[in-house]
Design a protein around this motif. Structure first.
Motif, short mmCIF file in Angstrom:
data_model
loop_
_atom_site.label_atom_id
_atom_site.label_comp_id
_atom_site.label_asym_id
_atom_site.label_seq_id
_atom_site.Cartn_x
_atom_site.Cartn_y
_atom_site.Cartn_z
N MET A 156 -15.95 -86.41 -10.52
CA MET A 156 -14.55 -86.75 -11.41
C MET A 156 -13.90 -85.23 -11.47
N ARG A 157 -12.61 -85.01 -11.48
CA ARG A 157 -11.79 -83.90 -11.54
C ARG A 157 -11.39 -84.25 -12.99
N VAL A 158 -11.69 -82.98 -14.10
CA VAL A 158 -11.23 -83.02 -15.37
C VAL A 158 -11.09 -81.75 -15.98
N THR A 159 -10.62 -81.85 -17.33
CA THR A 159 -10.02 -80.60 -17.94
C THR A 159 -10.98 -79.73 -18.37
N HIS A 160 -11.06 -78.58 -18.61
CA HIS A 160 -11.89 -77.64 -19.13
C HIS A 160 -12.54 -78.26 -20.43
N ALA A 161 -11.85 -78.70 -21.33
CA ALA A 161 -12.36 -79.21 -22.42
C ALA A 161 -13.62 -80.45 -22.12
N MET A 162 -13.07 -81.39 -21.42
CA MET A 162 -13.76 -82.51 -20.83
C MET A 162 -15.21 -82.05 -20.17
N TYR A 163 -14.72 -80.85 -19.30
CA TYR A 163 -15.91 -80.35 -18.57
C TYR A 163 -17.06 -79.68 -19.61
N LYS A 164 -16.57 -78.90 -20.54
CA LYS A 164 -17.46 -78.71 -21.57
C LYS A 164 -18.42 -79.51 -22.08
N ALA A 165 -17.73 -80.58 -22.50
CA ALA A 165 -18.25 -81.83 -23.46
C ALA A 165 -18.61 -82.81 -22.47
N CYS A 166 -18.71 -82.62 -21.29
CA CYS A 166 -19.25 -83.82 -20.33
C CYS A 166 -18.52 -85.27 -20.73
N ASN A 167 -17.23 -85.25 -20.96
CA ASN A 167 -16.51 -86.27 -21.48
C ASN A 167 -15.91 -87.04 -20.17
N THR A 168 -16.36 -88.34 -19.91
CA THR A 168 -15.86 -89.03 -18.63
C THR A 168 -14.91 -89.98 -18.98
N SER A 169 -14.42 -89.92 -20.27
CA SER A 169 -13.27 -91.05 -20.74
C SER A 169 -11.90 -91.02 -19.83
N ALA A 170 -11.27 -89.86 -19.55
CA ALA A 170 -10.03 -89.89 -18.75
C ALA A 170 -10.10 -88.94 -17.89
N PRO A 171 -10.79 -89.19 -16.73
CA PRO A 171 -10.67 -88.03 -15.72
C PRO A 171 -9.48 -87.99 -15.13
N LEU A 172 -8.81 -86.59 -14.56
CA LEU A 172 -7.77 -86.36 -13.84
C LEU A 172 -7.85 -86.92 -12.52
N ALA A 173 -9.00 -87.29 -11.98
CA ALA A 173 -9.29 -87.88 -10.67
C ALA A 173 -10.73 -88.33 -10.50
N THR A 174 -10.68 -89.51 -9.85
CA THR A 174 -12.17 -89.97 -9.54
C THR A 174 -12.41 -89.98 -8.22
N TYR A 175 -13.55 -89.53 -7.49
CA TYR A 175 -13.91 -90.03 -6.16
C TYR A 175 -15.19 -90.41 -6.04
N THR A 176 -15.16 -91.55 -5.34
CA THR A 176 -16.33 -92.52 -5.26
C THR A 176 -16.89 -92.88 -4.05
N THR A 177 -16.48 -92.18 -3.03
CA THR A 177 -16.98 -92.50 -1.70
C THR A 177 -18.36 -91.89 -1.56
N PHE A 218 -12.25 -78.18 -12.64
CA PHE A 218 -13.41 -78.68 -13.22
C PHE A 218 -13.72 -80.01 -12.49
N PHE A 219 -15.04 -80.13 -12.22
CA PHE A 219 -15.70 -81.42 -11.52
C PHE A 219 -17.05 -81.59 -12.09
N PHE A 220 -17.17 -82.65 -12.32
CA PHE A 220 -18.67 -83.19 -12.60
C PHE A 220 -18.83 -84.59 -12.02
N GLN A 244 -25.05 -81.31 -13.39
CA GLN A 244 -24.38 -81.73 -12.00
C GLN A 244 -22.64 -81.52 -12.42
N LYS A 245 -22.37 -80.54 -12.41
CA LYS A 245 -21.03 -80.12 -12.77
C LYS A 245 -20.70 -78.74 -12.09
N VAL A 246 -19.56 -78.55 -11.70
CA VAL A 246 -18.99 -77.30 -10.83
C VAL A 246 -17.69 -76.78 -11.58
N ASP A 247 -17.44 -75.55 -11.75
CA ASP A 247 -16.29 -75.03 -12.06
C ASP A 247 -15.86 -74.01 -10.80
#
Length: 114
Positions: A1-22, A36-38, A49-52
């Protein structure tokens, strides 16, 4: 998942900017700055399991990561360990093979201690 900085810090999966599933996704980053991805599997982000990814401008030089000298351990000298000494032992052979030899040893044991 690609997320915002705030979501990255909190490990918040509720509204990702993008989702990759393959599991074989390829992402092209075209803008500079932090991206930011996790992993969206529950518990994975919290387990690290996250990366900046910080993309620099083409004329910027990435800072060299510094490592504290207390983290580094002193070099360990290589030990000179001698190899095994040559053996002068005569191989034990039995006309009945190893099973016959084992049977003979067992029979001797039983006769002497029975």
């Amino acid at each position: 998942m690609r997320v915002t900085h705030a979501m990255y810090k909190a490990c918040n999966t509720s509204a990702p900017l993008a989702t990759y599933t393959t599991g074989n996704d390829s992402i092209t980053i075209k803008t500079r700055g932090h991206h930011f991805f996790f992993c969206g599997v529950p518990g994975h982000c919290q387990a690290g399991q996250k990366v900046d990814i910080n993309v620099l401008q083409s004329n910027e030089i990435a800072p060299t990561p510094s490592v504290s000298s207390s983290v580094l351990s002193p070099p360990v000298p290589s030990a000179k360990v001698p190899g095994p000494a040559p053996s002068n032992a005569v191989p034990l052979k039995s006309p009945f093979g190893s099973i016959g030899l084992a049977t003979a040893v067992l029979a001797t044991f039983l006769i002497n201690f029975a």
